[in-house]
Scaffold this motif. Structure first.
Motif, PDB file in Angstrom:
ATOM      1  N   PHE A   1       0.829  -1.211   0.000  1.00 47.45           N
ATOM      2  CA  PHE A   1       0.000   0.000   0.000  1.00 47.45           C
ATOM      3  C   PHE A   1       0.860   1.256   0.000  1.00 47.45           C
ATOM      4  O   PHE A   1       0.621   2.198  -0.774  1.00 47.45           O
ATOM      5  N   LEU A   2       1.854   1.296   0.864  1.00 48.79           N
ATOM      6  CA  LEU A   2       2.668   2.510   0.964  1.00 48.79           C
ATOM      7  C   LEU A   2       3.444   2.766  -0.330  1.00 48.79           C
ATOM      8  O   LEU A   2       3.536   3.919  -0.787  1.00 48.79           O
TER       9      LEU A   2
ATOM     10  N   ALA B   1       0.893   3.888  -3.011  1.00 49.61           N
ATOM     11  CA  ALA B   1       0.335   5.191  -2.679  1.00 49.61           C
ATOM     12  C   ALA B   1       1.376   6.285  -2.852  1.00 49.61           C
ATOM     13  O   ALA B   1       1.086   7.348  -3.439  1.00 49.61           O
TER      14      ALA B   1
ATOM     15  N   SER C   1       2.006   7.095  -6.421  1.00 51.13           N
ATOM     16  CA  SER C   1       0.960   7.915  -7.021  1.00 51.13           C
ATOM     17  C   SER C   1       1.058   9.352  -6.542  1.00 51.13           C
ATOM     18  O   SER C   1       0.886  10.293  -7.315  1.00 51.13           O
ATOM     19  N   LEU C   2       1.284   9.529  -5.210  1.00 47.65           N
ATOM     20  CA  LEU C   2       1.358  10.887  -4.664  1.00 47.65           C
ATOM     21  C   LEU C   2       2.521  11.671  -5.264  1.00 47.65           C
ATOM     22  O   LEU C   2       2.440  12.893  -5.425  1.00 47.65           O
TER      23      LEU C   2
ATOM     24  N   THR D   1       4.893   2.599 -10.788  1.00 49.42           N
ATOM     25  CA  THR D   1       3.709   1.772 -10.991  1.00 49.42           C
ATOM     26  C   THR D   1       3.103   1.991 -12.370  1.00 49.42           C
ATOM     27  O   THR D   1       2.163   1.288 -12.747  1.00 49.42           O
TER      28      THR D   1
ATOM     29  N   GLY E   1      -4.860   7.181  -7.924  1.00 53.09           N
ATOM     30  CA  GLY E   1      -3.715   6.445  -7.423  1.00 53.09           C
ATOM     31  C   GLY E   1      -3.942   5.925  -6.010  1.00 53.09           C
ATOM     32  O   GLY E   1      -3.606   4.780  -5.692  1.00 53.09           O
ATOM     33  N   MET E   2      -4.540   6.748  -5.165  1.00 52.56           N
ATOM     34  CA  MET E   2      -4.825   6.286  -3.790  1.00 52.56           C
ATOM     35  C   MET E   2      -5.834   5.154  -3.794  1.00 52.56           C
ATOM     36  O   MET E   2      -5.688   4.174  -3.053  1.00 52.56           O
TER      37      MET E   2
ATOM     38  N   GLN F   1      -6.314   3.094  -6.209  1.00 51.56           N
ATOM     39  CA  GLN F   1      -5.651   1.893  -6.740  1.00 51.56           C
ATOM     40  C   GLN F   1      -4.741   1.261  -5.686  1.00 51.56           C
ATOM     41  O   GLN F   1      -4.650   0.042  -5.595  1.00 51.56           O
ATOM     42  N   ALA F   2      -4.068   2.086  -4.945  1.00 55.16           N
ATOM     43  CA  ALA F   2      -3.236   1.532  -3.867  1.00 55.16           C
ATOM     44  C   ALA F   2      -4.092   0.758  -2.871  1.00 55.16           C
ATOM     45  O   ALA F   2      -3.730  -0.337  -2.429  1.00 55.16           O
ATOM     46  N   TYR F   3      -5.219   1.332  -2.514  1.00 54.06           N
ATOM     47  CA  TYR F   3      -6.133   0.649  -1.593  1.00 54.06           C
ATOM     48  C   TYR F   3      -6.634  -0.656  -2.207  1.00 54.06           C
ATOM     49  O   TYR F   3      -6.629  -1.703  -1.536  1.00 54.06           O
TER      50      TYR F   3
ATOM     51  N   SER G   1      -3.833  -3.350  -2.443  1.00 51.05           N
ATOM     52  CA  SER G   1      -3.482  -3.958  -1.153  1.00 51.05           C
ATOM     53  C   SER G   1      -4.651  -4.755  -0.587  1.00 51.05           C
ATOM     54  O   SER G   1      -4.445  -5.821   0.010  1.00 51.05           O
TER      55      SER G   1
END
Lengths: 284, 231
Positions: free
Chosen positions: B86-87, B90, B93-94, B105, B199-200, B202-204, B207
């Motif tokens: 996740f980190l 995330a 993306s950030l 990614t 992006g957030m 997608q990270a969520y 994971s």
């Protein structure tokens, strides 16, 4: 081609390294810190709970002791009140006894003082009356009091009633001891002889005589024989005067009966007193 | 315009190459590990703690809670793997708000690598918890006839995991690049903001799906939903 397998492999390695790094520097320290804090909080909570329970126990113990103290105090107070009441009663009783004793002693002292005063008054009165009478008779009538009293005594013996006379004769018929002549003043020989002759004639007595001189007769003469006595003196006068003085001292009205008695006796008394209390007084 | 940062090569020796994907990955790794090291160097176990420690504790506990809510009994075992997924995604993306940065990614190689990690990790955890026979028996349930379909589902979900992340990240980057040529001012900024949100998300999603796969592998095969249930 979109997939570069070297890059894939490198990224796998990179990711695994990142996992190790973050586990080493992030997750484990943070989670350990959280666990330590939770343990500290739990320990603090447990300690607080223990302290709370201890405080509650202390409170319960304090309440119990306080209640016990209140009960003991109430019991002690009741006991103290009871003891105080008992002590007060004892003190009251002791005070009453002391007051009663004091009053009794005062009464006894007062009675003694009264008796002493009465005797003193009686003695002084006797002396004064006798002196006044002697002086009055000597100044006014040129007579001797002792001689007049002896004469009167002899006349009374001669004029005694028959019953009394026979009773005294019976006593003197078989005398136990000598007839005792008692007088306030010393009798001269001629008066002694006159009295002995008169008693011998009137009561048929030929025995011995003895003479005594004492102040208690108060200007009188008494003949004692075997417990019987023939007396002539001013005792009744003095008794009436004494009673009047006592009544005056005690603020009581004068006893009329006593004055009447003294007047009825004509100012003198001739008593024939038997040895026992059943005998009757003889009034001349 | 290069479709993947893999094609942006800084150095190459034979088949060994140092492209933008690897370089930016290292950069992200350095930021994550270095930041974590700096913050956790002086951790407080008392009630008073620093703001950064609070942030880290919130993130770690939120991830642990999220893993537990999905159904894993001991979430702390998987925080290292899933939390890093996740980190990494995330932060990748950030970081797109930084000019000149290209998210790793956005490379299918990276997403494939992550998906392969999940593809390997799930059976590994399953075998460790249930044993080899217990894990393999799950492929024959509910009937033996489902064995090929389960194997296909296992492979396809890994592929879908990689392609989904790659597609979202690459598409967002490509859309911004295209819009920059058409309307160079406001619209790309808005799309960049949408790209951050995407992006957030997608990270969520990545994971969470990895967690679901691991949870399905580690749980009792009789009660789990099946290898391809969460695609």
């Amino acid at each position: 081609m979109l997939i570069d397998w070297f890059t894939v492999t490198a990224q796998i390695v990179n990711f695994l390294i990142l996992v190790w790094l973050l586990r080493r520097f992030l997750y484990r320290p943070v989670l350990d810190a959280i666990d330590a804090r939770e343990q500290r909080v739990a320990a603090a909570m447990t300690e607080a709970e223990a302290n709370k329970e201890a405080a509650e126990r202390e409170r319960d113990v304090f309440h119990q002791r306080n209640e016990e103290f209140v009960r003991q105090r109430a019991a002690l107070l009741r006991e103290a009140i009871r003891e105080v009441k008992a002590e007060r009663e004892n003190l009251y009783a002791a005070a009453r006894r002391e007051a009663e004793d004091f009053r009794t002693r005062q009464q006894e002292a007062m009675i003694d003082d009264c008796n002493t005063l009465k005797e003193e008054i009686l003695r002084r009165t006797r002396e004064e009356v006798f002196a006044i009478a002697r002086k009055a008779l000597a100044d006014l009538a040129g007579a001797n009091l002792e001689q007049a009293m002896v004469d009167t005594f002899l006349r009374r013996c001669r004029t005694m009633e028959a019953g009394e006379r026979s009773e005294l004769q019976a006593v003197l018929k078989s005398p136990v001891g000598p007839v005792c002549i008692r007088s306030t003043f010393p009798l001269p020989d001629h008066q002694r002889q006159a009295i002995e002759r008169e008693i011998g004639e009137n009561f048929n007595y030929g025995g011995r005589f003895c003479y005594e001189c004492g102040p208690d007769l108060v200007s009188g003469i008494a003949v004692s024989m075997d417990g019987h006595q023939v007396a002539w003196n001013i005792t009744d006068y003095l008794l009436a005067l004494e009673q009047g003085i006592i009544d005056l001292l005690l603020d009581h009205p004068p006893a009329d009966g006593r004055e009447a008695t003294a007047a009825a006796t004509g100012g003198g008394t001739v008593m024939a007193t038997p040895p026992s209390s059943q005998g009757a007084d003889r009034h001349g | 315009m290069q479709l993947s940062p893999d094609n942006q090569i800084f150095w190459q020796y034979g088949f060994v190459k140092l492209n933008a994907t690897i370089v930016f990955t290292w950069l992200l790794m350095a930021i994550l590990a270095g930041g974590a090291r700096l913050i956790t160097a002086r951790l407080s176990t008392g009630l008073r703690r620093s703001r950064w420690q609070n942030v880290l504790e919130i993130i770690v506990l939120a991830m642990e809670k999220q893993i537990a809510e999905i159904g894993i009994v001991e979430p702390r075992r998987f925080v290292g793997f899933i939390g890093t997924l996740f980190l990494f995604v995330a932060l990748a993306s950030l970081a797109t708000i930084v000019p000149g940065y290209r998210p790793p990614t956005g490379s299918l190689s990276t997403t494939a690598a992550l998906a392969l990690c999940v593809f390997v990790a799930a059976p590994a955890y399953g075998i460790r918890d249930n044993g080899l026979f217990g894990y393999l028996r799950g492929y024959t349930e509910p009937t033996v006839l489902m064995l090929p379909f389960n194997i296909i589902g296992e492979i396809s979900r890994t592929l879908a995991l990689a392609v989904r992340l790659f597609g979202n990240m690459m598409s967002g980057e490509m859309i911004v690049a295209i819009l920059l040529t058409v309307t160079p001012y406001l619209f790309p900024i808005v799309m960049t903001l949408f790209g951050l949100l995407t992006g957030m998300v997608q990270a969520y999603i990545f994971s969470v799906l990895a967690t679901v796969y691991i949870a399905a592998a580690t749980s009792d095969r009789g009660s789990r939903p099946g290898p391809g249930a969460h695609q």
